[in-house]
Design a protein around this motif. Structure first.
Motif, PDB file in Angstrom:
ATOM      1  N   LYS A 140      44.231  -3.500  -9.366  1.00 30.50           N
ATOM      2  CA  LYS A 140      44.086  -4.804  -8.727  1.00 30.50           C
ATOM      3  C   LYS A 140      45.284  -5.701  -9.019  1.00 30.50           C
ATOM      4  O   LYS A 140      45.767  -6.421  -8.133  1.00 30.50           O
ATOM      5  CB  LYS A 140      42.793  -5.476  -9.212  1.00 30.50           C
ATOM      6  N   SER A 141      45.769  -5.673 -10.251  1.00 29.11           N
ATOM      7  CA  SER A 141      46.916  -6.499 -10.635  1.00 29.11           C
ATOM      8  C   SER A 141      48.174  -6.074  -9.880  1.00 29.11           C
ATOM      9  O   SER A 141      48.951  -6.916  -9.417  1.00 29.11           O
ATOM     10  CB  SER A 141      47.135  -6.398 -12.144  1.00 29.11           C
ATOM     11  N   ALA A 175      47.865  -7.104  -6.215  1.00 30.04           N
ATOM     12  CA  ALA A 175      48.026  -8.558  -6.078  1.00 30.04           C
ATOM     13  C   ALA A 175      49.505  -8.936  -6.148  1.00 30.04           C
ATOM     14  O   ALA A 175      49.975  -9.815  -5.400  1.00 30.04           O
ATOM     15  CB  ALA A 175      47.239  -9.277  -7.162  1.00 30.04           C
ATOM     16  N   ASP A 199      51.029  -7.952  -2.865  1.00 26.98           N
ATOM     17  CA  ASP A 199      50.618  -8.895  -1.826  1.00 26.98           C
ATOM     18  C   ASP A 199      51.433 -10.192  -1.908  1.00 26.98           C
ATOM     19  O   ASP A 199      51.836 -10.757  -0.882  1.00 26.98           O
ATOM     20  CB  ASP A 199      49.124  -9.226  -1.966  1.00 26.98           C
ATOM     21  N   ASP A 200      51.662 -10.651  -3.129  1.00 24.56           N
ATOM     22  CA  ASP A 200      52.425 -11.881  -3.320  1.00 24.56           C
ATOM     23  C   ASP A 200      53.874 -11.690  -2.866  1.00 24.56           C
ATOM     24  O   ASP A 200      54.453 -12.574  -2.215  1.00 24.56           O
ATOM     25  CB  ASP A 200      52.377 -12.283  -4.798  1.00 24.56           C
TER      26      ASP A 200
END
Length: 290
Positions: A63-64, A67, A70-71
């Motif tokens: 997940k990290s 993320a 995505d950023d």
């Protein structure tokens, strides 16, 4: 300016790779040209979803990582959105640099034009004539005034020069500057030389003059006949002031005849004398006419 743009994340296999995690790279594709950027992240090949461009799994590390990707993707899309709204041309390298917060080098149009004219001035008498330099200085002023008229700017990045820029500049010369066809074509030809320098240095990808076509028109000049020149030469005037009309300085005659070089002036003058059209009596005095 609209470009074909795509973005993806992928695992890049290192040289002499055997097993273990592989570095994640982000690839920009702008008009068929690829640019890569290392994300400083890694992922095991068996945990990587090639189609989604993300890590599989619901664990915290996956997940990290997702993320973070995505950023990073959001930053690139935001830069792309701004460039598209401003209608600015861009490359994959520029998207990459701006996403990282790096300012891309700006190639100033007027600075380039100014440098070109300075080099031309240094070669006067060797490769260029003073008349050629005068023409390019005039083109420089026209270009500078066009930027103020069209864009309200003192200068512009050469990447902003496109076909619309060229056609608008041509319209400006003919409408606002009141240039005749041949004068407008000459100024556009001078500007085209500056554009060629940009293309040669890789600052421009597409040629903005590609579909621009303008032709010089033949001008029928009115000349005095032999009899008219003879009458003019034999005319006796009542005052010295009127007699001086026939005795003019070389610079005035060159400017009136649009002769740029002294050598051309002497060649034309010699031909006129040999044909018997004029009489030439040098005064050898810079304060008196010939």
């Amino acid at each position: 300016m609209k470009n074909n743009f795509s973005l993806l994340f992928y695992l890049k296999k290192p040289k002499n790779y055997q097993d273990g995690p592989m570095p994640i790279y982000m690839r920009f594709n702008v008009d068929g040209r690829r640019t890569e950027l290392a994300t400083a992240r890694e992922c095991e090949p068996d945990r990587w979803n090639m189609h989604a461009g993300r890590a599989n799994g619901t664990k915290q590390d996956a997940k990290s990582l997702n993320a973070y990707l995505d950023d990073l993707q959001s930053k690139v899309f935001e830069v792309h959105r701004k460039l598209t709204m401003l209608d600015e041309p861009y490359t994959g390298e520029e998207l990459r640099d701006r996403s990282l917060g790096k300012e891309s080098k700006i190639n100033s149009l007027m600075d380039l034009f100014r440098e070109h004219n300075a080099r031309m001035e240094a070669l006067i008498g060797k490769e260029y004539s003073q008349g050629t330099l005068t023409c390019f200085r005039t083109s420089f002023k026209h270009t500078q005034n066009f930027l103020k008229w069209k864009y309200k700017l003192e200068d512009i990045d050469v990447k902003c020069i496109n076909h619309a820029f060229v056609t608008d500049y041509d319209f400006y010369l003919r409408s606002k500057c009141k240039c005749k066809n041949n004068s407008a074509v000459k100024n556009m030809k001078n500007f085209d030389k500056i554009v060629r320098i940009c293309i040669a240095n890789g600052w421009l990808i597409a040629d903005p003059f590609l579909n621009y076509k303008q032709k010089r028109k033949t001008v029928d000049r009115v000349y005095l006949t032999t009899d008219e020149l003879q009458v003019w030469g034999n005319k006796q005037f009542s005052t010295d002031r009127l007699s001086q009309v026939r005795d003019i300085f070389r610079k005035k005659l060159m400017r009136f005849s649009r002769i740029k070089s002294v050598s051309t002036y002497h060649k034309c003058l010699g031909e006129l004398v040999s044909f018997g059209y004029i009489g030439y009596r040098p005064s050898f005095d810079p304060l008196h006419c010939k």
